[in-house]
Scaffold this motif. Structure first.
Motif, PDB file in Angstrom:
ATOM      1  N   LYS A 174     -27.757  16.494   8.026  1.00  0.00           N
ATOM      2  CA  LYS A 174     -28.581  15.360   7.607  1.00  0.00           C
ATOM      3  C   LYS A 174     -28.365  15.037   6.128  1.00  0.00           C
ATOM      4  CE  LYS A 174     -33.256  13.482   7.588  1.00  0.00           C
ATOM      5  NZ  LYS A 174     -34.706  13.733   7.846  1.00  0.00           N
ATOM      6  N   ALA A 175     -28.280  16.064   5.294  1.00  0.00           N
ATOM      7  CA  ALA A 175     -28.077  15.841   3.857  1.00  0.00           C
ATOM      8  C   ALA A 175     -26.740  15.145   3.596  1.00  0.00           C
ATOM      9  CB  ALA A 175     -28.144  17.175   3.115  1.00  0.00           C
ATOM     10  N   ILE A 176     -25.692  15.550   4.320  1.00  0.00           N
ATOM     11  CA  ILE A 176     -24.386  14.907   4.183  1.00  0.00           C
ATOM     12  C   ILE A 176     -24.492  13.426   4.527  1.00  0.00           C
ATOM     13  CG2 ILE A 176     -22.110  14.733   5.278  1.00  0.00           C
ATOM     14  CD1 ILE A 176     -22.120  17.829   5.412  1.00  0.00           C
ATOM     15  N   ASN A 177     -25.194  13.108   5.608  1.00  0.00           N
ATOM     16  CA  ASN A 177     -25.353  11.719   6.030  1.00  0.00           C
ATOM     17  C   ASN A 177     -26.198  10.916   5.049  1.00  0.00           C
ATOM     18  OD1 ASN A 177     -24.305  10.836   8.938  1.00  0.00           O
ATOM     19  ND2 ASN A 177     -24.734  13.035   9.000  1.00  0.00           N
ATOM     20  N   LEU A 178     -27.249  11.516   4.526  1.00  0.00           N
ATOM     21  CA  LEU A 178     -28.094  10.799   3.568  1.00  0.00           C
ATOM     22  C   LEU A 178     -27.296  10.411   2.326  1.00  0.00           C
ATOM     23  CD1 LEU A 178     -31.457  12.781   3.742  1.00  0.00           C
ATOM     24  CD2 LEU A 178     -31.167  10.338   4.226  1.00  0.00           C
ATOM     25  N   GLU A 179     -26.520  11.350   1.813  1.00  0.00           N
ATOM     26  CA  GLU A 179     -25.719  11.056   0.626  1.00  0.00           C
ATOM     27  C   GLU A 179     -24.677   9.988   0.929  1.00  0.00           C
ATOM     28  OE1 GLU A 179     -22.490  11.064  -2.126  1.00  0.00           O
ATOM     29  OE2 GLU A 179     -22.304  11.762  -0.055  1.00  0.00           O
ATOM     30  N   PHE A 180     -24.013  10.116   2.065  1.00  0.00           N
ATOM     31  CA  PHE A 180     -22.926   9.205   2.436  1.00  0.00           C
ATOM     32  C   PHE A 180     -23.447   7.787   2.645  1.00  0.00           C
ATOM     33  CE2 PHE A 180     -19.966   7.162   5.306  1.00  0.00           C
ATOM     34  CZ  PHE A 180     -18.719   7.597   4.898  1.00  0.00           C
ATOM     35  N   PHE A 181     -24.498   7.639   3.437  1.00  0.00           N
ATOM     36  CA  PHE A 181     -24.967   6.287   3.777  1.00  0.00           C
ATOM     37  C   PHE A 181     -25.784   5.645   2.665  1.00  0.00           C
ATOM     38  CE2 PHE A 181     -23.748   7.716   8.020  1.00  0.00           C
ATOM     39  CZ  PHE A 181     -23.000   6.615   8.407  1.00  0.00           C
ATOM     40  N   SER A 182     -26.357   6.452   1.787  1.00  0.00           N
ATOM     41  CA  SER A 182     -26.990   5.868   0.597  1.00  0.00           C
ATOM     42  C   SER A 182     -25.936   5.154  -0.247  1.00  0.00           C
ATOM     43  CB  SER A 182     -27.689   6.952  -0.227  1.00  0.00           C
ATOM     44  OG  SER A 182     -28.793   7.485   0.474  1.00  0.00           O
ATOM     45  N   ARG A 183     -24.762   5.791  -0.398  1.00  0.00           N
ATOM     46  CA  ARG A 183     -23.676   5.156  -1.152  1.00  0.00           C
ATOM     47  C   ARG A 183     -23.082   3.978  -0.397  1.00  0.00           C
ATOM     48  NH1 ARG A 183     -19.081   7.833  -2.030  1.00  0.00           N
ATOM     49  NH2 ARG A 183     -19.470   9.561  -0.575  1.00  0.00           N
ATOM     50  N   LEU A 184     -22.903   4.154   0.934  1.00  0.00           N
ATOM     51  CA  LEU A 184     -22.279   3.086   1.710  1.00  0.00           C
ATOM     52  C   LEU A 184     -23.163   1.843   1.763  1.00  0.00           C
ATOM     53  CD1 LEU A 184     -19.583   2.788   3.273  1.00  0.00           C
ATOM     54  CD2 LEU A 184     -20.911   3.133   5.366  1.00  0.00           C
ATOM     55  N   SER A 185     -24.476   2.018   1.761  1.00  0.00           N
ATOM     56  CA  SER A 185     -25.370   0.858   1.778  1.00  0.00           C
ATOM     57  C   SER A 185     -25.188   0.009   0.524  1.00  0.00           C
ATOM     58  CB  SER A 185     -26.831   1.300   1.920  1.00  0.00           C
ATOM     59  OG  SER A 185     -27.271   2.006   0.775  1.00  0.00           O
ATOM     60  N   GLU A 186     -24.772   0.633  -0.578  1.00  0.00           N
ATOM     61  CA  GLU A 186     -24.520  -0.133  -1.798  1.00  0.00           C
ATOM     62  C   GLU A 186     -23.231  -0.947  -1.681  1.00  0.00           C
ATOM     63  OE1 GLU A 186     -26.679  -0.605  -4.319  1.00  0.00           O
ATOM     64  OE2 GLU A 186     -27.946   0.416  -2.841  1.00  0.00           O
ATOM     65  N   VAL A 187     -22.257  -0.437  -0.907  1.00  0.00           N
ATOM     66  CA  VAL A 187     -21.069  -1.239  -0.615  1.00  0.00           C
ATOM     67  C   VAL A 187     -21.469  -2.441   0.238  1.00  0.00           C
ATOM     68  CG1 VAL A 187     -18.769  -1.254   0.427  1.00  0.00           C
ATOM     69  CG2 VAL A 187     -19.589   0.801  -0.746  1.00  0.00           C
ATOM     70  N   GLY A 188     -22.335  -2.199   1.209  1.00  0.00           N
ATOM     71  CA  GLY A 188     -22.849  -3.308   2.008  1.00  0.00           C
ATOM     72  C   GLY A 188     -23.544  -4.346   1.148  1.00  0.00           C
ATOM     73  N   THR A 190     -31.231  10.351  18.484  1.00  0.00           N
ATOM     74  CA  THR A 190     -32.107   9.464  19.249  1.00  0.00           C
ATOM     75  C   THR A 190     -32.505   8.240  18.429  1.00  0.00           C
ATOM     76  OG1 THR A 190     -34.147  10.519  18.499  1.00  0.00           O
ATOM     77  CG2 THR A 190     -33.074  11.474  20.447  1.00  0.00           C
ATOM     78  N   ALA A 191     -33.094   7.278  19.112  1.00  0.00           N
ATOM     79  CA  ALA A 191     -33.583   6.088  18.409  1.00  0.00           C
ATOM     80  C   ALA A 191     -34.612   6.462  17.350  1.00  0.00           C
ATOM     81  CB  ALA A 191     -34.182   5.108  19.414  1.00  0.00           C
ATOM     82  N   ALA A 192     -35.464   7.439  17.666  1.00  0.00           N
ATOM     83  CA  ALA A 192     -36.475   7.872  16.696  1.00  0.00           C
ATOM     84  C   ALA A 192     -35.822   8.531  15.482  1.00  0.00           C
ATOM     85  CB  ALA A 192     -37.459   8.841  17.361  1.00  0.00           C
ATOM     86  N   HIS A 193     -34.797   9.387  15.731  1.00  0.00           N
ATOM     87  CA  HIS A 193     -34.082  10.024  14.616  1.00  0.00           C
ATOM     88  C   HIS A 193     -33.453   8.979  13.696  1.00  0.00           C
ATOM     89  CE1 HIS A 193     -33.220  13.823  17.262  1.00  0.00           C
ATOM     90  NE2 HIS A 193     -34.379  13.918  16.651  1.00  0.00           N
ATOM     91  N   VAL A 194     -32.758   8.022  14.300  1.00  0.00           N
ATOM     92  CA  VAL A 194     -32.042   7.016  13.518  1.00  0.00           C
ATOM     93  C   VAL A 194     -33.026   6.142  12.738  1.00  0.00           C
ATOM     94  CG1 VAL A 194     -30.534   4.996  13.666  1.00  0.00           C
ATOM     95  CG2 VAL A 194     -30.015   7.035  15.010  1.00  0.00           C
ATOM     96  N   THR A 195     -34.122   5.776  13.380  1.00  0.00           N
ATOM     97  CA  THR A 195     -35.140   4.955  12.710  1.00  0.00           C
ATOM     98  C   THR A 195     -35.727   5.689  11.506  1.00  0.00           C
ATOM     99  OG1 THR A 195     -35.689   3.863  14.796  1.00  0.00           O
ATOM    100  CG2 THR A 195     -37.316   3.718  13.029  1.00  0.00           C
ATOM    101  N   GLU A 196     -36.056   6.964  11.696  1.00  0.00           N
ATOM    102  CA  GLU A 196     -36.592   7.771  10.598  1.00  0.00           C
ATOM    103  C   GLU A 196     -35.574   7.890   9.461  1.00  0.00           C
ATOM    104  OE1 GLU A 196     -37.876  12.435   9.735  1.00  0.00           O
ATOM    105  OE2 GLU A 196     -37.523  11.757  11.787  1.00  0.00           O
ATOM    106  N   PHE A 197     -34.303   8.074   9.835  1.00  0.00           N
ATOM    107  CA  PHE A 197     -33.236   8.213   8.842  1.00  0.00           C
ATOM    108  C   PHE A 197     -33.081   6.930   8.028  1.00  0.00           C
ATOM    109  CE2 PHE A 197     -28.837   7.837   7.488  1.00  0.00           C
ATOM    110  CZ  PHE A 197     -28.561   9.085   6.948  1.00  0.00           C
TER     111      PHE A 197
END
Length: 283
Positions: free
Chosen positions: A129-143, A164-171
Motif C-alpha cells: 500500500k505504501a508503494i502505491n500511495l507514493e507512486f500514485f500521489s506522484r502520478l496524479s500530479e502528472v495527470g 475491492t471497490a471499497a479498498h480502491v475508494t478508500e485509497f
C-alpha cells in the motif's frame, strides 16, 4: 448516460475510420482506447512528436465518425514493479500514456494498482500500500499537468491490499487529489464476491468516473457478455440511476473484430449495444 466499448472491438490501430463508423452505426458514442496497455510495441516507443501526430490523426478519425475517446487504458504487467528500477520505468510509461490521453483529448486514464509481489500474494500488505500511495500521489500530479484524471481500477485478486471497490475508494480518498478517481470493473467485483450494484453505491457519484462492464462465473475473469454470468444487471442499472451516474456505460467484453465472420460480428455487436442500452436505461 453515454454508451462505450473497448477500442479492440472495433478500432484497428492502423485505420480507425471504418471501425469508428461501424461503432457509431451500432449505437456507441465512446471508445475505451486500449492501445497503450503493452508498452513493448513499436508504437509506444516512438519519438514523442511522431507519437503525438499519430494520436491526433486517430482522434480526428474518431471525431469524423462521432466517436469520443472517453477513457484510455494505461500500461500494466503482472508480476510487476518489485524494484525501484521497475517502478521508475513504469512511471515513465504511465506518464507517456497520460500524455497520449491528452493528445487524444480523453479526460480519463484508467490504471491498475502496482502489484510488487504479484497478483496472488498477500506478502507485506502495508508495504504494498505504501508503494502505491507514493507512486500514485506522484502520478496524479502528472495527470494534473496534462488535464487528465487518473482512474484506479478494482482488481480480481482477492489477496491484494488494494483490490475491492471499497479498498480502491478508500485509497483514492487517502490520495486526496482532484486528479484521482475510480474505474469500476464489474467482472472484477464478481471474482471478489462483490455485487457490482453494491460497489456502485460504495464508490458513489463523486468518485465513480468510468467503468469496465462485463460478466463472469464468479471465479474467473472471463470478460463475458452481460447476461451470460452471475451479475444482476437489473440491480446494477438501478444503482447507477440511484447515484445519478451520468458518465459512460463502457463495455469491456472479449469479442473483437476479426474473431468472427464480419456479418456475425455486426449482428452480435448490435445486439450487445442494444442490451447495454437496456441495462443502462439509455433511450
Amino acid at each position: 448516460m453515454k454508451l462505450g466499448i473497448q477500442s479492440s472491438a472495433y478500432l484497428r490501430f492502423d485505420d480507425m475510420a471504418p471501425g469508428a463508423l461501424l461503432m457509431k452505426e451500432h449505437g456507441y458514442d465512446c471508445a475505451d482506447y486500449q492501445h497503450f496497455i503493452n508498452t513493448t510495441t513499436e508504437f509506444f516507443n516512438l519519438p514523442e512528436a511522431k507519437f503525438e501526430k499519430i494520436l491526433r490523426i486517430q482522434r480526428a478519425a474518431m471525431d469524423a465518425a462521432g466517436i469520443f475517446p472517453n477513457q484510455v487504458h494505461g500500461p500494466w504487467r503482472s508480476p510487476q514493479d518489485a524494484t525501484e528500477e521497475d517502478r521508475a520505468e513504469r512511471f515513465a510509461a504511465m506518464s507517456k500514456g497520460i500524455r497520449g490521453a491528452a493528445y487524444l483529448g480523453s479526460p480519463y486514464f484508467v490504471i491498475h494498482p502496482l502489484m510488487p509481489f504479484g497478483g496472488y500474494s498477500s506478502e507485506q500488505p502495508e508495504v504494498q500500500k505504501a508503494i502505491n500511495l507514493e507512486f500514485f500521489s506522484r502520478l496524479s500530479e502528472v495527470g494534473r499537468e496534462y488535464g487528465v484524471i487518473i482512474c484506479l481500477e478494482n482488481m480480481p485478486f482477492t489477496k491484494l491490499p488494494i483490490t475491492t471497490a471499497a479498498h480502491v475508494t478508500e485509497f483514492v480518498k487517502e490520495i486526496g487529489s482532484d486528479y484521482m478517481r475510480v474505474c469500476l470493473d464489474t467482472g472484477h467485483c464478481l471474482v471478489c464476491g462483490e455485487s457490482p450494484s453494491d460497489a456502485v453505491r460504495t464508490i458513489g457519484r463523486d468518485l465513480l468516473a468510468v467503468m469496465h462492464v462485463h460478466d463472469n462465473d464468479g471465479t474467473h475473469d472471463q470478460h463475458a457478455l452481460p447476461g451470460t454470468g452471475i451479475a444482476d444487471w437489473d440491480a446494477f442499472g438501478a444503482a447507477l440511476h440511484e447515484i445519478g451516474f451520468d458518465g459512460t456505460f463502457s463495455l469491456e467484453t472479449m469479442a473483437r473484430w476479426g474473431d468472427f465472420p464480419e456479418e456475425e460480428f455486426r449482428r452480435n455487436q448490435k445486439k450487445l449495444a442494444d442490451l447495454a442500452k437496456t441495462i443502462a436505461g439509455i433511450a
